[in-house]
Design a protein around this motif. Structure first.
Motif, mmCIF file in Angstrom:
data_model
loop_
_atom_site.group_PDB
_atom_site.id
_atom_site.type_symbol
_atom_site.label_atom_id
_atom_site.label_comp_id
_atom_site.label_asym_id
_atom_site.label_seq_id
_atom_site.Cartn_x
_atom_site.Cartn_y
_atom_site.Cartn_z
ATOM 1 N N LEU A 284 0.962 -1.054 -0.078
ATOM 2 C CA LEU A 284 0.014 0.101 -0.037
ATOM 3 C C LEU A 284 0.879 1.140 -0.052
ATOM 4 C CD1 LEU A 284 -2.917 -0.995 2.372
ATOM 5 C CD2 LEU A 284 -2.847 -0.605 0.056
ATOM 6 N N LEU A 285 2.087 1.313 0.670
ATOM 7 C CA LEU A 285 2.904 2.321 0.887
ATOM 8 C C LEU A 285 3.488 2.909 -0.749
ATOM 9 C CD1 LEU A 285 4.061 3.557 3.298
ATOM 10 C CD2 LEU A 285 6.189 2.520 2.771
ATOM 11 N N LEU A 286 3.366 1.637 -1.698
ATOM 12 C CA LEU A 286 3.778 2.401 -3.022
ATOM 13 C C LEU A 286 2.989 3.072 -3.588
ATOM 14 C CD1 LEU A 286 4.657 -1.427 -4.634
ATOM 15 C CD2 LEU A 286 5.976 0.541 -4.163
ATOM 16 N N ARG A 287 1.607 3.243 -3.186
ATOM 17 C CA ARG A 287 0.670 4.212 -3.620
ATOM 18 C C ARG A 287 1.259 5.548 -3.540
ATOM 19 N NH1 ARG A 287 -5.059 2.409 -1.667
ATOM 20 N NH2 ARG A 287 -4.274 3.365 0.159
ATOM 21 N N SER B 84 3.848 6.604 -4.548
ATOM 22 C CA SER B 84 4.986 7.059 -5.381
ATOM 23 C C SER B 84 4.251 6.606 -6.922
ATOM 24 C CB SER B 84 6.286 6.578 -5.216
ATOM 25 O OG SER B 84 6.814 6.522 -6.510
ATOM 26 N N PRO B 85 3.688 7.619 -7.582
ATOM 27 C CA PRO B 85 3.191 7.045 -8.838
ATOM 28 C C PRO B 85 4.215 6.529 -9.718
ATOM 29 C CG PRO B 85 3.436 9.592 -8.738
ATOM 30 C CD PRO B 85 3.688 9.095 -7.486
ATOM 31 N N ILE B 86 5.522 6.931 -9.587
ATOM 32 C CA ILE B 86 6.566 6.326 -10.419
ATOM 33 C C ILE B 86 6.622 4.718 -10.208
ATOM 34 C CG2 ILE B 86 8.936 6.286 -10.623
ATOM 35 C CD1 ILE B 86 9.261 9.149 -10.561
ATOM 36 N N ALA B 87 6.631 4.506 -8.741
ATOM 37 C CA ALA B 87 6.706 3.268 -8.188
ATOM 38 C C ALA B 87 5.601 2.348 -8.705
ATOM 39 C CB ALA B 87 6.677 3.088 -6.785
ATOM 40 N N MET B 88 4.294 2.822 -8.714
ATOM 41 C CA MET B 88 3.347 2.258 -9.396
ATOM 42 C C MET B 88 3.081 2.011 -10.550
ATOM 43 S SD MET B 88 0.983 1.751 -6.823
ATOM 44 C CE MET B 88 -0.288 1.350 -7.662
ATOM 45 N N LEU B 89 3.812 3.103 -11.378
ATOM 46 C CA LEU B 89 3.959 2.537 -13.089
ATOM 47 C C LEU B 89 4.801 1.336 -13.147
ATOM 48 C CD1 LEU B 89 2.930 3.590 -15.829
ATOM 49 C CD2 LEU B 89 4.947 5.362 -15.658
ATOM 50 N N GLY B 90 6.131 1.398 -12.590
ATOM 51 C CA GLY B 90 7.066 0.553 -12.662
ATOM 52 C C GLY B 90 6.295 -1.044 -12.351
ATOM 53 N N LEU B 91 5.616 -0.951 -10.992
ATOM 54 C CA LEU B 91 5.083 -2.187 -10.493
ATOM 55 C C LEU B 91 4.089 -2.818 -11.839
ATOM 56 C CD1 LEU B 91 4.911 -4.141 -8.147
ATOM 57 C CD2 LEU B 91 2.855 -2.926 -7.582
ATOM 58 N N ALA B 92 3.198 -1.772 -12.498
ATOM 59 C CA ALA B 92 2.409 -2.207 -13.311
ATOM 60 C C ALA B 92 2.884 -2.906 -14.471
ATOM 61 C CB ALA B 92 1.628 -0.950 -13.775
ATOM 62 N N LEU B 93 4.072 -2.202 -14.989
ATOM 63 C CA LEU B 93 4.823 -2.836 -16.199
ATOM 64 C C LEU B 93 5.300 -4.267 -16.045
ATOM 65 C CD1 LEU B 93 6.766 0.204 -17.549
ATOM 66 C CD2 LEU B 93 5.122 -0.857 -18.823
ATOM 67 N N VAL B 94 5.964 -4.330 -14.804
ATOM 68 C CA VAL B 94 6.543 -5.617 -14.512
ATOM 69 C C VAL B 94 5.348 -6.713 -13.952
ATOM 70 C CG1 VAL B 94 7.638 -6.692 -12.420
ATOM 71 C CG2 VAL B 94 8.664 -4.566 -13.236
ATOM 72 N N LEU B 95 4.358 -6.425 -13.424
ATOM 73 C CA LEU B 95 3.185 -7.200 -12.971
ATOM 74 C C LEU B 95 2.755 -7.620 -14.387
ATOM 75 C CD1 LEU B 95 1.227 -6.127 -9.967
ATOM 76 C CD2 LEU B 95 2.700 -8.001 -10.401
ATOM 77 N N PHE B 96 2.680 -6.768 -15.457
ATOM 78 C CA PHE B 96 1.927 -6.941 -16.860
ATOM 79 C C PHE B 96 2.694 -8.344 -17.217
ATOM 80 C CE2 PHE B 96 2.290 -6.538 -21.351
ATOM 81 C CZ PHE B 96 1.223 -6.920 -21.927
ATOM 82 N N TRP B 97 3.920 -7.968 -17.310
ATOM 83 C CA TRP B 97 4.946 -9.279 -18.043
ATOM 84 C C TRP B 97 4.791 -10.404 -17.418
ATOM 85 C CZ3 TRP B 97 5.768 -9.030 -23.014
ATOM 86 C CH2 TRP B 97 5.973 -8.232 -23.566
ATOM 87 N N VAL B 98 4.724 -10.255 -16.004
ATOM 88 C CA VAL B 98 4.811 -11.336 -15.149
ATOM 89 C C VAL B 98 3.498 -12.286 -15.143
ATOM 90 C CG1 VAL B 98 4.687 -12.371 -12.744
ATOM 91 C CG2 VAL B 98 6.422 -10.464 -13.192
#
Lengths: 296, 310
Positions: free
Chosen positions: A25-28, A30-44
């Motif tokens: 939840l802490l990641l929220r 930082s928009p940058i972290a959320m974007l990064g997480l989204a990209l990584v999660l997409f591929w995973v």
């Protein structure tokens, strides 16, 4: 001490889970972290569910040199076109993600296991442990990374496990250095002294007291290193030193497509975009995490 | 400083000796395989043995290593098994080509990344900072072979402005240097920019800058005289260390654009198992690595009088 051990373990697990949820939840913040997480999660996610998706077999020749969005004879659409052997590009990119994520994750994990072991030992025990481990680390670090990769892979042959070996040789000394620095700092804290006074073994102190308290910077570094390792694996594939064919590998796809660039550009551009987006994901995630950790 | 230089020199010699011995052990301990590489896979064992005898392989492994090392110190790296020419004849022109590429990259990258880094660090989390920071993460995340692919797709195949290979077959041609240099700059400038930005941002929050502003100095003078001097120390070391990165990081770019440089030579030699070329290239790479580290330490020391290495 005759407390029920099982209950204690369960309680620890619950707080562990709760803490993990809280940190996600802490990641929220930082928009940058959320974007990064989204990209990584997409591929995973795509890599995980790849066998369930309605895709062509990534190694099955269909019709060569189809551009993206062209309709096939049987009514199916080649969303990303086909390659020079007529294999479906969409299937190859997605199955390529499986390969690169599997080996990058595995190689980074092994490198971390060795790096952490060496770093905690060198930092906590000090003395000649530190001397020897730091010397070995410095020799490996003064070796140009690419030279190390190329020599290990050309000498031992291009297999997944040799890539893991090469990545471990190249990254473990760097990880060791970071861990050693963290441990030297944490070592001076009172709770380590308390554990020593209690008479805990060095192994217990290293694993239970030191390591969990060094995790913050290590998580950021791990994200960056996953990105590097992804690039490394694809680059070795590009240089013809990657995983053996015919299974798709992003780097090798670019290498195969390069001479055909004038009339089948999509064959090279699609894997290039795929790897760039995945690496970008790891880097943004690392960036965002660092930003959050500095803020507190 | 003298002590530091001596210590570095000794440790460099030690590392070079160790690395070269390890490589020799890997590639030269199986003599028949060496002869097989030269004579081809269909040569008979007798032929290989005759070749080995002729080329002085009847000496023991350690004598051969000692002889080679003795010659290497004098600058004679032996004869390439693959190219049948003295290694020195091949190595120096290739290294020169890579140096040209590196010079172009540095000449463009240093001013660009310092400027962007300073602009971003000047006002932390302002719009210009956000834009520059995001752009630098973005370009650094694209691996060299991917950006080479994308740039070629645009400038070679779509627009037809630039040549897609840089083999320089018709003599030196600056146009052929643009794409390889652009790929390297694109990949590397983000890192230096970020380092400059971090350093600048840190300096801008320091008390002496606040004092300078509060005592009424013109803003331009605060930046030029007070902030930049300290903010550029950290990027200096980072830039020097990029030399090391460039020497091995250039391999992919040289292969992609078939540029006849050091990285391509090393890759070809490794694929063939051309031990003397591998040895020479690796020693040069280790030398550059240790030397650039040394330069960056010395420079750091000279720029920042607070730091002294024992």
């Amino acid at each position: 001490m005759d407390r029920p051990v099982g209950d204690q373990g369960a309680a620890a697990d619950r707080t562990g889970l709760a803490r993990a949820a809280a940190s996600i939840l802490l990641l929220r913040e930082s928009p940058i972290a959320m974007l990064g997480l989204a990209l990584v999660l997409f591929w995973v996610v795509v890599a995980l569910v790849a066998p369930l998706l309605p895709l062509h077999d990534p190694n099955l020749p269909l019709t060569p040199f189809k551009k993206p969005l062209v309709e096939a004879k049987d009514g199916a659409v080649y969303w990303l076109g086909t390659d020079h052997k007529g294999r479906d590009m969409l299937a190859r990119v997605i199955f390529g993600a499986r390969q690169v994520l599997l080996w990058a994750g595995f190689a980074t994990a092994v490198a971390y296991a060795f790096g952490i072991m060496m770093g905690v030992t060198a930092g906590y025990l000090g003395g000649w442990w530190d001397e020897v481990l730091s010397f070995v680390g410095n020799v490996l670090l003064s070796f140009p990374v690419m030279v190390l990769y190329i020599i290990i892979i050309t000498y031992l042959g291009a297999t997944g496990f040799n890539i893991v070996l090469a990545v471990t040789f190249a990254s473990a000394p760097g990880i060791m250095r970071i861990v050693r620095g963290l441990v030297l700092d944490i070592k001076t804290r009172d709770y380590i002294l308390a554990a020593e006074t209690r008479g805990e073994t060095p192994l217990y102190i290293m694993l239970v007291e030191l390591l969990p308290n060094a995790r913050g910077p290590l998580i950021v570094d791990a994200c960056l290193r996953l990105g590097y390792t992804t690039v490394t694996i694809a680059m070795l594939g590009y240089l013809g030193l990657g995983l053996p064919p015919p299974d798709p590998d992003w780097g090798k796809m670019i290498a195969e497509a390069q001479p055909l660039g004038s009339f089948a550009g999509h064959m090279a551009v699609i894997p290039a975009l795929a790897i760039s987006s995945l690496v970008l994901g790891f880097n943004l995630l690392a960036d965002g995490l660092r930003e959050i950790s500095l803020r507190d | 400083m003298f002590v530091l230089a001596c210590r570095r020199l000794v440790s460099m010699a030690l590392i070079m000796a160790m690395v070269s011995f390890l490589l020799f052990l890997l590639f030269e301990s199986d003599k028949l395989a060496v002869a097989g590489k030269v004579l081809g896979p269909y040569s008979s064992v007798e032929q290989r043995e005759i070749w080995l005898e002729k080329n002085g392989y009847d000496r023991s492994f350690l004598t051969r290593y000692a002889d080679w090392a003795g010659n290497a110190v004098k600058g004679d790296f032996g004869t390439s098994l693959q190219l049948r020419a003295p290694v020195a004849d091949v190595l120096w022109p290739r290294l020169g080509n890579t140096a040209i590429l590196a010079a172009v990259v540095f000449a463009a990258m240093i001013p660009l990344s310092l400027l962007l880094g300073v602009l971003a660090g000047l006002r932390e989390s302002s719009l210009q900072d956000r834009v520059i920071s995001v752009a630098s993460v973005l370009t650094t995340s694209v691996p060299e072979f991917a950006s080479a692919t994308l740039l070629s797709a645009i400038f070679v195949f779509e627009l037809g402005w630039l040549p897609g290979t840089s083999a320089m077959t018709g003599g030196f041609n600056f146009k052929e240097l643009i794409l390889p240099a652009a790929v390297l700059i694109l990949f590397d400038f983000g890192y230096v920019t970020r380092m400059t930005r971090a350093s600048m941002a840190e300096v801008m929050t320091s008390p002496y800058i606040r004092t300078a502003i509060l005592k009424g100095l013109p803003y331009r003078r605060v930046i030029m005289r007070h902030a930049l001097r300290n903010a550029l120390i950290a990027p200096f070391t980072v830039i020097v260390l990029q030399m090391n990165w460039l020497l091995s990081g250039v391999i992919v770019v040289e292969v992609f654009f078939s540029y006849k440089g050091f990285g391509k030579l090393l890759l070809d030699a490794s694929l063939f198992g051309d031990i003397f070329v591998i040895e020479a290239c690796t020693l040069i790479a280790v030398f550059v690595a240790v030397f650039s580290q040394f330069i960056s330490d010395i420079g750091y020391m000279l720029l920042n009088p607070k730091i002294r290495f024992g």
